[in-house]
Design a protein around this motif. Structure first.
Motif, PDB file in Angstrom:
ATOM      1  N   PRO A 293       4.257  55.307 -57.741  1.00 42.70           N
ATOM      2  CA  PRO A 293       2.943  54.866 -57.256  1.00 42.70           C
ATOM      3  C   PRO A 293       2.975  53.415 -56.823  1.00 42.70           C
ATOM      4  O   PRO A 293       3.911  52.668 -57.161  1.00 42.70           O
ATOM      5  CB  PRO A 293       2.032  55.066 -58.477  1.00 42.70           C
ATOM      6  CG  PRO A 293       2.952  54.945 -59.650  1.00 42.70           C
ATOM      7  CD  PRO A 293       4.258  55.541 -59.206  1.00 42.70           C
ATOM      8  N   PRO A 294       1.965  52.982 -56.063  1.00 44.26           N
ATOM      9  CA  PRO A 294       1.916  51.570 -55.659  1.00 44.26           C
ATOM     10  C   PRO A 294       2.007  50.641 -56.867  1.00 44.26           C
ATOM     11  O   PRO A 294       1.399  50.891 -57.913  1.00 44.26           O
ATOM     12  CB  PRO A 294       0.550  51.455 -54.973  1.00 44.26           C
ATOM     13  CG  PRO A 294       0.279  52.828 -54.449  1.00 44.26           C
ATOM     14  CD  PRO A 294       0.847  53.757 -55.481  1.00 44.26           C
ATOM     15  N   VAL A 295       2.768  49.583 -56.714  1.00 51.54           N
ATOM     16  CA  VAL A 295       2.925  48.599 -57.785  1.00 51.54           C
ATOM     17  C   VAL A 295       1.716  47.673 -57.777  1.00 51.54           C
ATOM     18  O   VAL A 295       1.374  47.080 -56.746  1.00 51.54           O
ATOM     19  CB  VAL A 295       4.216  47.791 -57.589  1.00 51.54           C
ATOM     20  CG1 VAL A 295       4.335  46.696 -58.649  1.00 51.54           C
ATOM     21  CG2 VAL A 295       5.432  48.713 -57.626  1.00 51.54           C
ATOM     22  N   ILE A 296       1.059  47.546 -58.917  1.00 47.48           N
ATOM     23  CA  ILE A 296      -0.108  46.677 -59.036  1.00 47.48           C
ATOM     24  C   ILE A 296       0.309  45.388 -59.737  1.00 47.48           C
ATOM     25  O   ILE A 296       0.774  45.419 -60.883  1.00 47.48           O
ATOM     26  CB  ILE A 296      -1.247  47.362 -59.806  1.00 47.48           C
ATOM     27  CG1 ILE A 296      -1.594  48.711 -59.166  1.00 47.48           C
ATOM     28  CG2 ILE A 296      -2.471  46.457 -59.855  1.00 47.48           C
ATOM     29  CD1 ILE A 296      -1.998  48.637 -57.714  1.00 47.48           C
ATOM     30  N   ASP A 297       0.153  44.293 -59.050  1.00 50.26           N
ATOM     31  CA  ASP A 297       0.479  42.996 -59.632  1.00 50.26           C
ATOM     32  C   ASP A 297      -0.593  42.563 -60.633  1.00 50.26           C
ATOM     33  O   ASP A 297      -0.291  42.209 -61.769  1.00 50.26           O
ATOM     34  CB  ASP A 297       0.616  41.953 -58.520  1.00 50.26           C
ATOM     35  CG  ASP A 297       0.736  40.543 -59.051  1.00 50.26           C
ATOM     36  OD1 ASP A 297       1.699  40.280 -59.781  1.00 50.26           O
ATOM     37  OD2 ASP A 297      -0.143  39.706 -58.755  1.00 50.26           O
ATOM     38  N   ARG A 298      -1.855  42.599 -60.172  1.00 50.57           N
ATOM     39  CA  ARG A 298      -2.945  42.129 -61.023  1.00 50.57           C
ATOM     40  C   ARG A 298      -4.275  42.616 -60.452  1.00 50.57           C
ATOM     41  O   ARG A 298      -4.392  42.823 -59.249  1.00 50.57           O
ATOM     42  CB  ARG A 298      -2.939  40.597 -61.104  1.00 50.57           C
ATOM     43  CG  ARG A 298      -3.944  40.014 -62.094  1.00 50.57           C
ATOM     44  CD  ARG A 298      -3.724  38.529 -62.272  1.00 50.57           C
ATOM     45  NE  ARG A 298      -4.831  37.922 -63.005  1.00 50.57           N
ATOM     46  CZ  ARG A 298      -4.951  36.620 -63.235  1.00 50.57           C
ATOM     47  NH1 ARG A 298      -4.014  35.794 -62.800  1.00 50.57           N
ATOM     48  NH2 ARG A 298      -5.980  36.137 -63.900  1.00 50.57           N
ATOM     49  N   THR A 299      -5.262  42.807 -61.315  1.00 52.79           N
ATOM     50  CA  THR A 299      -6.608  43.149 -60.868  1.00 52.79           C
ATOM     51  C   THR A 299      -7.562  41.999 -61.193  1.00 52.79           C
ATOM     52  O   THR A 299      -7.378  41.282 -62.179  1.00 52.79           O
ATOM     53  CB  THR A 299      -7.127  44.440 -61.525  1.00 52.79           C
ATOM     54  OG1 THR A 299      -7.197  44.258 -62.941  1.00 52.79           O
ATOM     55  CG2 THR A 299      -6.217  45.619 -61.214  1.00 52.79           C
ATOM     56  N   PHE A 300      -8.565  41.836 -60.337  1.00 55.12           N
ATOM     57  CA  PHE A 300      -9.626  40.854 -60.517  1.00 55.12           C
ATOM     58  C   PHE A 300     -10.965  41.550 -60.308  1.00 55.12           C
ATOM     59  O   PHE A 300     -11.059  42.483 -59.500  1.00 55.12           O
ATOM     60  CB  PHE A 300      -9.525  39.727 -59.477  1.00 55.12           C
ATOM     61  CG  PHE A 300      -8.349  38.815 -59.623  1.00 55.12           C
ATOM     62  CD1 PHE A 300      -8.487  37.573 -60.235  1.00 55.12           C
ATOM     63  CD2 PHE A 300      -7.110  39.163 -59.114  1.00 55.12           C
ATOM     64  CE1 PHE A 300      -7.406  36.708 -60.357  1.00 55.12           C
ATOM     65  CE2 PHE A 300      -6.017  38.311 -59.220  1.00 55.12           C
ATOM     66  CZ  PHE A 300      -6.173  37.079 -59.849  1.00 55.12           C
ATOM     67  N   PRO A 301     -12.033  41.096 -60.975  1.00 56.38           N
ATOM     68  CA  PRO A 301     -13.362  41.587 -60.618  1.00 56.38           C
ATOM     69  C   PRO A 301     -13.689  41.193 -59.180  1.00 56.38           C
ATOM     70  O   PRO A 301     -13.215  40.170 -58.676  1.00 56.38           O
ATOM     71  CB  PRO A 301     -14.293  40.872 -61.611  1.00 56.38           C
ATOM     72  CG  PRO A 301     -13.403  40.374 -62.702  1.00 56.38           C
ATOM     73  CD  PRO A 301     -12.061  40.133 -62.086  1.00 56.38           C
ATOM     74  N   LEU A 302     -14.514  41.996 -58.529  1.00 59.25           N
ATOM     75  CA  LEU A 302     -14.883  41.719 -57.141  1.00 59.25           C
ATOM     76  C   LEU A 302     -15.383  40.289 -56.964  1.00 59.25           C
ATOM     77  O   LEU A 302     -15.044  39.629 -55.980  1.00 59.25           O
ATOM     78  CB  LEU A 302     -15.959  42.718 -56.691  1.00 59.25           C
ATOM     79  CG  LEU A 302     -16.508  42.551 -55.275  1.00 59.25           C
ATOM     80  CD1 LEU A 302     -15.415  42.763 -54.239  1.00 59.25           C
ATOM     81  CD2 LEU A 302     -17.672  43.526 -55.037  1.00 59.25           C
ATOM     82  N   ALA A 303     -16.170  39.813 -57.904  1.00 62.66           N
ATOM     83  CA  ALA A 303     -16.755  38.476 -57.783  1.00 62.66           C
ATOM     84  C   ALA A 303     -15.698  37.377 -57.765  1.00 62.66           C
ATOM     85  O   ALA A 303     -15.984  36.250 -57.352  1.00 62.66           O
ATOM     86  CB  ALA A 303     -17.744  38.225 -58.918  1.00 62.66           C
ATOM     87  N   GLN A 304     -14.475  37.683 -58.210  1.00 60.07           N
ATOM     88  CA  GLN A 304     -13.404  36.686 -58.238  1.00 60.07           C
ATOM     89  C   GLN A 304     -12.426  36.854 -57.074  1.00 60.07           C
ATOM     90  O   GLN A 304     -11.246  36.537 -57.182  1.00 60.07           O
ATOM     91  CB  GLN A 304     -12.665  36.751 -59.577  1.00 60.07           C
ATOM     92  CG  GLN A 304     -13.522  36.372 -60.761  1.00 60.07           C
ATOM     93  CD  GLN A 304     -12.765  36.421 -62.081  1.00 60.07           C
ATOM     94  OE1 GLN A 304     -11.544  36.587 -62.114  1.00 60.07           O
ATOM     95  NE2 GLN A 304     -13.482  36.279 -63.179  1.00 60.07           N
TER      96      GLN A 304
END
Length: 326
Positions: A293-304
């Motif tokens: 699957p796609p490698v996810i580096d990091r997630t942020f909330p939309l507001a950020q």
């Protein structure tokens, strides 16, 4: 609805949360309630004003959510108005988030053909990260590059969305992938995805080092150049090899020696995102092969979103950055 709006062009700080009207209904278009959206370097160029996007503007090309008229789980195909031909897009083609409001929002409206079923087995973040790089890379490798099982592939770069996707797709197809990077940890991460090895492209002899990793040192059947280092990419090719070009982050101009090019029987192939038919091909490929699957580096909330753009531009991560819309 809540969205990220840029009121001017500039640094990540121009990306500000705001309340804006929901997109109006349009014949032949559908509205998707987004649960996640993913960043692409294209979003940085939009933010900088490279595409003369209208202001104020909601950027973003990638997203995953639910089609509100059918409640179907979908991903957004960001290739708008491609046209009927597959060789190249038509005159009206554009990327979602260029001139139409994009996916950094609770809702986005797109042509009906651009809301496609969400692939099985992917998390929301992985699904949001798939469309632009997945489609772009699938077209580059297979529709344009004609990569086949048993061939050798060189991917310039190791850690971005295109590079990680290229390694995953090529390995699933039975090709042998080598990557380049200036960081050992990024080459190691590519190996975990299935790459057979990598070389340090900051070294002056990296072309020779890369060729040494091919059978008999003959060179690569296909080189994927998303940065614009044409001269070096062509030198990496085996006789009759193909170089697929899909970016210019390292250089806007290139000079090639003509005689070695035609004596080598090389092909230099340009490509960009892809058509709805390419997207259908990618989805079939995911159904028919075991693909990381796609490698996810990091997630942020939309507001950020501004912080997410800062991380993207820093270039320190591996894989895709995703905004969550909770």
């Amino acid at each position: 609805m809540r969205a990220i709006v840029m009121g001017s062009y500039g640094s990540p700080s121009v990306l500000q949360p705001a309340d804006v009207p929901a997109p109006p209904e349009r014949a032949g278009w559908v509205t998707v309630r987004l649960a996640a959206s993913a960043l692409n370097w294209h979003d940085v160029l939009v933010r900088q004003g490279r595409y003369s996007s209208p202001l104020p503007h909601i950027p973003g090309a990638d997203g995953a959510g639910v089609r509100i008229d059918t409640n179907e789980a979908v991903v957004v195909l960001p290739s708008l108005f491609w046209g009927r031909g597959d060789a190249a897009p038509g005159a009206d083609w554009e990327i979602l988030g260029d001139h139409h409001s994009g996916t950094y929002a609770e809702l986005v409206t797109v042509p009906a053909e651009c809301a496609v079923p969400r692939p099985r087995g992917l998390s929301l973040a992985q699904a949001a990260a798939l469309p632009l790089v997945g489609l772009t890379t699938f077209r580059a490798l297979f529709s344009r590059g004609r990569l086949r099982s048993g061939e050798s592939l060189l991917v310039l770069g190791a850690s971005g969305g295109v590079a990680t996707t290229a390694v995953a797709l090529a390995t699933a197809a039975g090709a042998r992938a080598i990557v380049t990077s200036g960081a050992t940890r990024k080459i190691d991460a590519a190996r975990e995805l299935g790459a057979a090895g990598g070389v340090d492209h900051t070294e002056s002899d990296w072309v020779e080092a890369a060729r040494a990793l091919t059978p008999r040192g003959a060179g690569f059947d296909l080189v994927l150049d998303s940065v614009g280092r044409w001269a070096e990419s062509v030198r990496c090719l085996a006789p009759g090899g193909r170089c697929v070009v899909l970016g210019a982050s390292a250089g806007e101009q290139a000079t090639l020696p003509v005689r070695p090019f035609y004596f080598g029987q090389y092909e230099l192939i340009g490509t960009t995102m892809g058509s709805p038919r390419d997207m259908a091909g990618l989805l079939r490929f995911l159904d028919d092969h075991t693909v990381a699957p796609p490698v996810i580096d990091r997630t942020f909330p939309l507001a950020q979103a501004a912080l997410a753009h800062e991380r993207l531009e820093a270039g320190t991560g591996i894989g895709k950055i995703v905004l969550t819309h909770d």
